[in-house]
Each structure stands twice: as C-alpha cells, then as structure tokens.
Design an enzyme around this catalytic site. Structure first.
Site, PDB file in Angstrom:
ATOM      1  N   ARG A  66     -50.357  33.200   0.692  1.00 31.94           N
ATOM      2  CA  ARG A  66     -51.479  34.151   0.598  1.00 31.94           C
ATOM      3  C   ARG A  66     -52.317  34.048   1.869  1.00 31.94           C
ATOM      4  O   ARG A  66     -52.899  32.995   2.134  1.00 31.94           O
ATOM      5  CB  ARG A  66     -52.330  33.798  -0.620  1.00 31.94           C
ATOM      6  CG  ARG A  66     -53.543  34.687  -0.832  1.00 31.94           C
ATOM      7  CD  ARG A  66     -54.367  34.190  -2.020  1.00 31.94           C
ATOM      8  NE  ARG A  66     -53.564  34.099  -3.221  1.00 31.94           N
ATOM      9  CZ  ARG A  66     -53.912  33.418  -4.311  1.00 31.94           C
ATOM     10  NH1 ARG A  66     -55.054  32.741  -4.343  1.00 31.94           N
ATOM     11  NH2 ARG A  66     -53.120  33.385  -5.368  1.00 31.94           N
ATOM     12  N   HIS A 111     -52.481  28.402  -1.629  1.00 28.78           N
ATOM     13  CA  HIS A 111     -51.487  29.425  -1.295  1.00 28.78           C
ATOM     14  C   HIS A 111     -51.472  29.705   0.211  1.00 28.78           C
ATOM     15  O   HIS A 111     -50.423  30.031   0.765  1.00 28.78           O
ATOM     16  CB  HIS A 111     -51.800  30.725  -2.042  1.00 28.78           C
ATOM     17  CG  HIS A 111     -51.423  30.713  -3.482  1.00 28.78           C
ATOM     18  ND1 HIS A 111     -50.150  30.986  -3.931  1.00 28.78           N
ATOM     19  CD2 HIS A 111     -52.163  30.472  -4.594  1.00 28.78           C
ATOM     20  CE1 HIS A 111     -50.121  30.927  -5.245  1.00 28.78           C
ATOM     21  NE2 HIS A 111     -51.330  30.610  -5.680  1.00 28.78           N
ATOM     22  N   ASP A 118     -47.037  31.014  -7.711  1.00 26.85           N
ATOM     23  CA  ASP A 118     -47.404  31.384  -9.080  1.00 26.85           C
ATOM     24  C   ASP A 118     -46.142  31.963  -9.706  1.00 26.85           C
ATOM     25  O   ASP A 118     -45.621  32.991  -9.238  1.00 26.85           O
ATOM     26  CB  ASP A 118     -48.524  32.432  -9.087  1.00 26.85           C
ATOM     27  CG  ASP A 118     -49.849  31.890  -8.588  1.00 26.85           C
ATOM     28  OD1 ASP A 118     -50.076  30.674  -8.683  1.00 26.85           O
ATOM     29  OD2 ASP A 118     -50.664  32.691  -8.093  1.00 26.85           O
ATOM     30  N   GLU A 175     -54.147  26.490 -14.605  1.00 25.84           N
ATOM     31  CA  GLU A 175     -53.294  27.678 -14.645  1.00 25.84           C
ATOM     32  C   GLU A 175     -51.839  27.248 -14.844  1.00 25.84           C
ATOM     33  O   GLU A 175     -51.246  26.632 -13.961  1.00 25.84           O
ATOM     34  CB  GLU A 175     -53.418  28.479 -13.339  1.00 25.84           C
ATOM     35  CG  GLU A 175     -54.817  29.024 -13.095  1.00 25.84           C
ATOM     36  CD  GLU A 175     -55.006  29.638 -11.727  1.00 25.84           C
ATOM     37  OE1 GLU A 175     -55.992  30.380 -11.554  1.00 25.84           O
ATOM     38  OE2 GLU A 175     -54.177  29.396 -10.814  1.00 25.84           O
ATOM     39  N   HIS A 178     -49.214  27.987 -11.891  1.00 26.69           N
ATOM     40  CA  HIS A 178     -49.545  27.610 -10.506  1.00 26.69           C
ATOM     41  C   HIS A 178     -48.961  26.241 -10.157  1.00 26.69           C
ATOM     42  O   HIS A 178     -49.246  25.245 -10.829  1.00 26.69           O
ATOM     43  CB  HIS A 178     -51.077  27.591 -10.403  1.00 26.69           C
ATOM     44  CG  HIS A 178     -51.627  27.236  -9.069  1.00 26.69           C
ATOM     45  ND1 HIS A 178     -52.357  28.124  -8.315  1.00 26.69           N
ATOM     46  CD2 HIS A 178     -51.605  26.085  -8.359  1.00 26.69           C
ATOM     47  CE1 HIS A 178     -52.759  27.532  -7.200  1.00 26.69           C
ATOM     48  NE2 HIS A 178     -52.304  26.292  -7.205  1.00 26.69           N
TER      49      HIS A 178
END
Length: 196
Positions: A66, A111, A118, A175, A178
């Site tokens: 990301r 990320h 994910d 999460e 993740h």
C-alpha cells in the site's frame, strides 16, 4: 514483485483500486489492481496458496503493498464527517473518530513496507468466500482474531492463521485477515511507489 506471477491462482479482489472500500472511492496510489510484495513475502504467499489448494481451498487477496499516499488518503478521510452508509457497512459499532485509537487504521501502515497482506479463504471449485464471521475491513471487535463469533467462522479463522503462520506470516490481533511476513526485509521503510 507481483505475487500473482508466482501464484496465478490467487483470487484478487483488490478493493482499494475501486470504490468498493470503506472510503467509498478509489484510493490514491492504486492505479491498477496489483498485489505487489517483497520477494520473500510473495514466495511465502505462493506457498500458502499451494498448501491450501491441496484441500480445495485458496486465498482471496484484498490488499498487499500500500503506497504511503494511500495511507495519507485514509487519514484525510478520517477527518471528514461520517457517511451513514459507509458507517453501517464498515464500522457500525465503532465511531469513525476512534478508528485510529483502536488500531483499525494507522498513519503508518505495515502494508507500505511491502510484506503485509489482507487475505481470506475461498473454495477452489467456485471461488465462494469461506465464512470467517465478518467481511474484510469490518472495523469492529467481532473482527478480532479471538472474537466470540459463531461457527464455522472460528474454525475457518484458525485454518487461515495456521497456514499463514506456517509460511512465515504473523497475524494481527485486531483483524483476522491481516498478516505480516517475518522477518520483514524493510522493517523501517515506508514506500510510496504508485501501483500501476
């Protein structure tokens, strides 16, 4: 590197390149739906995919590398008034103003170091999602790895975590989807290369 070159059977559902995400718009830096990862993380993800394929399962990938500009986009979004539709879909029980404090969003994301993914589980035969109890990017205590959710979700979360951990990925408690490859090749870097 593009993880799909090593694992072409990965199901890619890279939401941040579309409007189908918690912001409700394509995210800065996602000009193409690509799963870029460091080479060790990409190889480990491919190995996890290969293991799951032997039992009729596979991975769906929602996010990989990301760019930092995408994280900055999330920060700007968090400063805007809540959108009732997005609130209901992604964080009905957690106020938007608390998403950072509760660890669902960060100003610096793992990320952006290129070794975090994910992922969820799908059935190989039809690509259907395996029930893990909540959708991806559902910011809520029910998404915590140890949350009390109805079967078969706990069993499916355990299976996902077992496979990912066996191939070097550490889970994130808040999460279930993740995971970060360890040891990270770039533990102190936050990259901003645009996905094209």
């Amino acid at each position: 590197m593009d993880a799909s070159t090593l694992a072409p059977t990965l199901r890619l559902d890279l939401r941040y390149a579309t409007a189908g995400n918690f912001v409700g718009a394509p995210i800065d830096g996602y000009e193409a739906p690509r799963c870029w990862l460091t080479e060790p993380a990409a190889r480990a993800l491919a190995a996890a995919q290969a293991e799951l394929s032997r039992e009729g399962l596979g991975l769906v990938v929602w996010d990989c590398y990301r760019p930092q500009r995408a994280v900055d986009h999330f920060v700007r979004w968090a400063q805007k008034p809540p959108d009732p539709a997005q609130t209901e879909r992604h964080h009905p029980n957690v106020p938007k103003a608390e998403l950072f404090a509760r660890g669902y969003i960060a100003t610096r994301s793992g990320h952006s170091r290129g070794s975090t993914v994910d992922v969820g589980l799908v059935r190989s035969e039809d690509g259907a999602l395996v029930d893990c109890g909540t959708p991806f990017d559902f910011f809520d205590p029910r998404s915590h790895v140890a949350a009390d959710v109805a079967e078969p979700a706990p069993r499916c979360r355990r299976r996902l975590a077992e496979v990912m951990q066996r191939h070097g990925f550490a889970p994130y408690a808040e999460e279930w989807w993740h995971f970060t490859y360890r040891p990270e090749p770039h533990p102190d870097r936050y990259f901003d290369r645009v996905l094209r």
